[in-house]
Design an enzyme around this catalytic site. Structure first.
Site, mmCIF file in Angstrom:
data_model
loop_
_atom_site.group_PDB
_atom_site.id
_atom_site.type_symbol
_atom_site.label_atom_id
_atom_site.label_comp_id
_atom_site.label_asym_id
_atom_site.label_seq_id
_atom_site.Cartn_x
_atom_site.Cartn_y
_atom_site.Cartn_z
ATOM 1 N N LYS A 116 -48.476 5.200 -2.760
ATOM 2 C CA LYS A 116 -47.994 6.548 -2.465
ATOM 3 C C LYS A 116 -46.479 6.678 -2.581
ATOM 4 O O LYS A 116 -45.969 7.740 -2.963
ATOM 5 C CB LYS A 116 -48.489 6.988 -1.091
ATOM 6 C CG LYS A 116 -50.006 7.244 -1.105
ATOM 7 C CD LYS A 116 -50.620 7.236 0.273
ATOM 8 C CE LYS A 116 -50.551 8.576 0.935
ATOM 9 N NZ LYS A 116 -51.349 8.622 2.183
ATOM 10 N N GLY A 164 -57.126 8.025 4.687
ATOM 11 C CA GLY A 164 -57.932 8.366 5.862
ATOM 12 C C GLY A 164 -57.100 8.527 7.122
ATOM 13 O O GLY A 164 -57.597 8.339 8.224
ATOM 14 N N GLU A 200 -41.152 10.083 5.463
ATOM 15 C CA GLU A 200 -41.130 11.467 5.004
ATOM 16 C C GLU A 200 -40.699 12.363 6.153
ATOM 17 O O GLU A 200 -40.962 12.051 7.314
ATOM 18 C CB GLU A 200 -42.554 11.903 4.602
ATOM 19 C CG GLU A 200 -42.831 11.882 3.130
ATOM 20 C CD GLU A 200 -44.248 12.341 2.777
ATOM 21 O OE1 GLU A 200 -44.694 11.948 1.710
ATOM 22 O OE2 GLU A 200 -44.883 13.075 3.553
ATOM 23 N N LYS A 201 -40.061 13.453 5.821
ATOM 24 C CA LYS A 201 -39.793 14.482 6.832
ATOM 25 C C LYS A 201 -41.137 14.971 7.364
ATOM 26 O O LYS A 201 -42.071 15.167 6.594
ATOM 27 C CB LYS A 201 -39.032 15.632 6.157
ATOM 28 C CG LYS A 201 -38.776 16.814 7.040
ATOM 29 C CD LYS A 201 -37.411 16.724 7.676
ATOM 30 C CE LYS A 201 -37.221 17.773 8.754
ATOM 31 N NZ LYS A 201 -36.362 17.277 9.851
ATOM 32 N N ILE A 203 -43.240 17.783 8.326
ATOM 33 C CA ILE A 203 -43.295 19.246 8.255
ATOM 34 C C ILE A 203 -44.172 19.667 9.431
ATOM 35 O O ILE A 203 -45.322 19.251 9.523
ATOM 36 C CB ILE A 203 -43.926 19.718 6.921
ATOM 37 C CG1 ILE A 203 -43.295 19.003 5.705
ATOM 38 C CG2 ILE A 203 -43.854 21.229 6.785
ATOM 39 C CD1 ILE A 203 -41.870 19.344 5.413
ATOM 40 N N GLU A 275 -52.738 16.924 -3.664
ATOM 41 C CA GLU A 275 -52.616 17.457 -2.304
ATOM 42 C C GLU A 275 -51.181 17.876 -1.998
ATOM 43 O O GLU A 275 -50.230 17.141 -2.305
ATOM 44 C CB GLU A 275 -53.056 16.405 -1.281
ATOM 45 C CG GLU A 275 -54.519 16.019 -1.405
ATOM 46 C CD GLU A 275 -55.033 15.183 -0.231
ATOM 47 O OE1 GLU A 275 -56.220 15.258 0.052
ATOM 48 O OE2 GLU A 275 -54.237 14.450 0.402
ATOM 49 N N ASN A 290 -55.422 12.261 -5.075
ATOM 50 C CA ASN A 290 -56.663 11.506 -4.913
ATOM 51 C C ASN A 290 -57.308 11.385 -6.285
ATOM 52 O O ASN A 290 -57.653 12.385 -6.911
ATOM 53 C CB ASN A 290 -57.613 12.197 -3.930
ATOM 54 C CG ASN A 290 -57.119 12.094 -2.495
ATOM 55 O OD1 ASN A 290 -57.140 13.048 -1.752
ATOM 56 N ND2 ASN A 290 -56.634 10.930 -2.105
ATOM 57 N N ARG A 292 -60.123 10.687 -7.621
ATOM 58 C CA ARG A 292 -61.592 10.588 -7.547
ATOM 59 C C ARG A 292 -62.161 11.950 -7.186
ATOM 60 O O ARG A 292 -61.422 12.883 -6.915
ATOM 61 C CB ARG A 292 -61.965 9.591 -6.446
ATOM 62 C CG ARG A 292 -61.263 9.982 -5.135
ATOM 63 C CD ARG A 292 -61.758 9.290 -3.926
ATOM 64 N NE ARG A 292 -60.879 9.479 -2.796
ATOM 65 C CZ ARG A 292 -60.836 10.538 -2.003
ATOM 66 N NH1 ARG A 292 -61.600 11.588 -2.249
ATOM 67 N NH2 ARG A 292 -59.999 10.607 -0.983
ATOM 68 N N ARG A 338 -68.261 19.669 7.225
ATOM 69 C CA ARG A 338 -68.687 18.273 7.114
ATOM 70 C C ARG A 338 -69.338 17.894 8.431
ATOM 71 O O ARG A 338 -68.642 17.786 9.455
ATOM 72 C CB ARG A 338 -67.485 17.345 6.987
ATOM 73 C CG ARG A 338 -66.640 17.538 5.811
ATOM 74 C CD ARG A 338 -65.568 16.456 5.857
ATOM 75 N NE ARG A 338 -64.660 16.646 4.748
ATOM 76 C CZ ARG A 338 -63.819 15.730 4.318
ATOM 77 N NH1 ARG A 338 -63.764 14.551 4.919
ATOM 78 N NH2 ARG A 338 -63.030 15.966 3.302
HETATM 79 P P1 ADP Z 1 -54.253 10.099 3.941
HETATM 80 O O1 ADP Z 1 -54.292 9.578 2.544
HETATM 81 O O2 ADP Z 1 -54.204 9.035 4.983
HETATM 82 O O3 ADP Z 1 -55.298 11.148 4.200
HETATM 83 P P2 ADP Z 1 -52.201 12.116 3.428
HETATM 84 O O4 ADP Z 1 -50.886 11.776 2.861
HETATM 85 O O5 ADP Z 1 -53.205 12.770 2.535
HETATM 86 O O6 ADP Z 1 -52.825 10.796 4.091
HETATM 87 O O7 ADP Z 1 -52.010 13.031 4.710
HETATM 88 C C1 ADP Z 1 -53.076 13.359 5.572
HETATM 89 C C2 ADP Z 1 -52.688 14.568 6.410
HETATM 90 O O8 ADP Z 1 -51.506 14.284 7.178
HETATM 91 C C3 ADP Z 1 -52.351 15.814 5.627
HETATM 92 O O9 ADP Z 1 -53.481 16.562 5.328
HETATM 93 C C4 ADP Z 1 -51.439 16.562 6.573
HETATM 94 O O10 ADP Z 1 -52.204 17.230 7.549
HETATM 95 C C5 ADP Z 1 -50.695 15.441 7.240
HETATM 96 N N1 ADP Z 1 -49.395 15.169 6.568
HETATM 97 C C6 ADP Z 1 -49.159 14.325 5.551
HETATM 98 N N2 ADP Z 1 -47.856 14.327 5.206
HETATM 99 C C7 ADP Z 1 -47.243 15.179 6.036
HETATM 100 C C8 ADP Z 1 -45.881 15.606 6.241
HETATM 101 N N3 ADP Z 1 -44.867 15.126 5.517
HETATM 102 N N4 ADP Z 1 -45.629 16.505 7.215
HETATM 103 C C9 ADP Z 1 -46.626 16.965 7.987
HETATM 104 N N5 ADP Z 1 -47.906 16.613 7.874
HETATM 105 C C10 ADP Z 1 -48.227 15.732 6.911
#
Ligand code: ADP
Length: 470
Positions: A116, A164, A200-201, A203, A275, A290, A292, A338
């Site tokens: 990532k 996850g 990461e910041k 949000i 995403e 993702n 897949r 789900r």
């Molecule tokens: P994973 O692969 O573990 O599912 P993701 O990067 O897809 O991780 O992030 C999962 C969830 O975490 C996102 O759907 C969002 O709700 C939250 N998230 C991820 N990055 C950020 C961010 N920089 N700021 C706020 N929420 C985030």
């Protein structure tokens, strides 16, 4: 067209893919573990092969056993589904080396996007907006702390190999960076075999909006618009919908274009999802890709009419996409719940067991994707998701009404499920207003569980509790 496909998965997604193969006149070879002898996917496939004991590491996660099964049955391709080895570059490579078409992008693309921190860099170079953060991996807690100071608190520490929701920690001040870093890095190392972290910041309470893309080997890339997956508990999605409520046409077009750019930048082939998180000012940022099929792909199928798994088979067969961007239109509205076999009163603890009786809803606008049947076993070895209920309507309200009707009709006895929580969600005022964010469920869940408790934990008593509240 491909002739015979090995489905390297189980549960509802294996069933979904097998059904598509049969509809497309492609033979489907199922694999099953000893715990899954009686599982639906093993029964409905053209052929089934046992690949080892119940423990996933010795069956569904065994690259050797899967490749052997595919070669032994004369398959020409492998569909990985989601979870298990679907985003494992080594598995894709082993398929490639064995002359089997991996139904997904190339192993190199999986590796590139699976890291990532690297994927962030690549997207940045391609001009896709990413969340402000560290330039790649941070080497230790001190470096994480320095990056967090530079970016500004709050921050999110994320595992480069994460998935996850694991290997992720929110940090609100300098004091807590070190312990969060250590905990997240250890968690990532034990879950994914790699403790690399980036920053990461954070949000605050963004919306999670993702774009489905399809790409063929001729360089055609289209997006199938978005899904709103902001209804999450501990970063795990519970309900998804398409289209995203209240998204301006301008923002939708911009995000779609960015998703296509992201896919082009990494040389993507087959179906994938880009995403994004979207903040209150409507800034959007790439978080991950993702590589897949997604759990929530049916909501996109419901509003675009594009059969995503069929497109996957076509693309892997070397055919061009059957649609161009101009052909893709969104009509109506769709929701997916789900349903997982979990006890919502015990912190959503998985509760495997025997399904005594099951009744699935049907009727206009309803689709159920599941591998359950009367008397089947829900095994403790695997994921607790047991069914997906998808409702489509001409409007969002019609989709919600149909979802209420479907969930009221649905019966699963013998195991606890999340169904009542999702049912109650369909009456929740904030949900009905739409445009909720990822902080929504945490806020609303206590009240929802409270109503459920008042109904004595009985789905057939929910109506009374709801009307009492109203
Ligand atoms: P994973 O692969 O573990 O599912 P993701 O990067 O897809 O991780 O992030 C999962 C969830 O975490 C996102 O759907 C969002 O709700 C939250 N998230 C991820 N990055 C950020 C961010 N920089 N700021 C706020 N929420 C985030």
């Amino acid at each position: 067209m491909l002739k015979r496909v090995l489905i390297a998965n189980r549960g509802e997604i294996a069933v979904r893919i097998i059904r598509e193969c049969l509809d497309s006149s492609v033979e489907a070879v199922a694999v099953y573990s000893e715990a899954d002898r009686q599982a639906l996917h093993a029964v409905i496939a053209s052929r089934s092969v046992c690949i080892g004991p119940g423990k996933a590491s010795e069956s569904y996660l065994s690259i050797n056993n899967l490749i052997e099964a595919a070669k032994g049955t004369g398959c020409d391709a492998v569909h990985p589904g989601f979870g298990f080895l679907s985003e494992n570059g080594d598995f894709a490579r082993a398929c490639e080396d064995a002359g089997l078409k991996f139904i997904g992008p190339s192993s190199d693309v999986i590796d590139r996007m699976g890291n990532k921190a690297e994927a962030r860099k690549l997207m940045q170079q391609a001009g896709v907006p990413v969340v402000p953060g560290s330039d790649g991996v941070v080497r230790n807690a001190d470096e994480a702390a320095a990056e967090a100071e530079r970016i500004g608190f709050p921050v999110l520490l994320k595992a480069s190999a994460g998935g996850g929701g694991r290997g992720m920690r929110k940090v609100f001040d300098a004091e807590h960076v070190k312990e969060a870093f250590t905990a997240a890095s250890l968690e990532a190392a034990s879950c994914f075999g790699c403790g690399d972290m980036y920053v990461e910041k954070l949000i605050e309470n963004p919306r999670h909006i993702e774009f489905q893309i399809l790409a063929d080997r001729f360089g055609n890339v289209v997006h199938l618009y978005e899904r709103d997956c902001s209804i999450q508990r501990r970063n795990q999605k519970l309900v998804e919908e398409a289209p995203a409520w209240g998204l301006s046409e301008e923002l939708r077009e911009k995000m779609g274009a960015a998703a296509v750019k992201a896919a082009r930048a990494c040389g993507y082939e087959n179906a994938g999802t880009v995403e994004f998180v979207v903040d209150k000012e409507e800034n959007f940022y790439f978080i991950e890709m993702n590589t897949r099929i997604q759990v929530e792909h049916p909501v996109t199928e419901a509003v675009t009419g594009v059969n995503i798994v069929r497109e996957q088979l076509r693309i892997a067969s070397g055919l061009p996409l059957s649609i161009s961007q101009a052909d893709v239109t969104v009509t109506g509205h769709a929701l997916e719940c789900r349903i997982t076999a979990e006890n919502v009163f015990k912190d959503f603890m998985p509760c495997p067991g025997t399904v005594d009786f099951i009744h699935f809803p049907a009727g206009a606008g309803i689709r159920v994707d599941s591998a359950l049947y009367n008397g089947c076993e829900i095994s403790p070895y695997y994921d607790s998701m047991v069914a997906k209920v998808i409702a489509r309507g001409e409007t969002r309200l019609e989709a919600i009404r149909r979802m209420r009707r479907a969930l009221e009709e649905m019966v699963i006895t013998g195991v606890e499920t999340t169904l009542p929580v999702q049912h109650l969600l369909m009456y929740n005022q904030a949900f009905l207003r739409g445009g909720y964010d990822t902080g929504f469920l945490e806020k609303e869940l206590p009240e929802i569980l409270n109503i459920y408790e008042e109904a004595g934990g009985r789905n057939d008593q929910l109506d009374q509790s709801i009307s009492k509240k109203a």
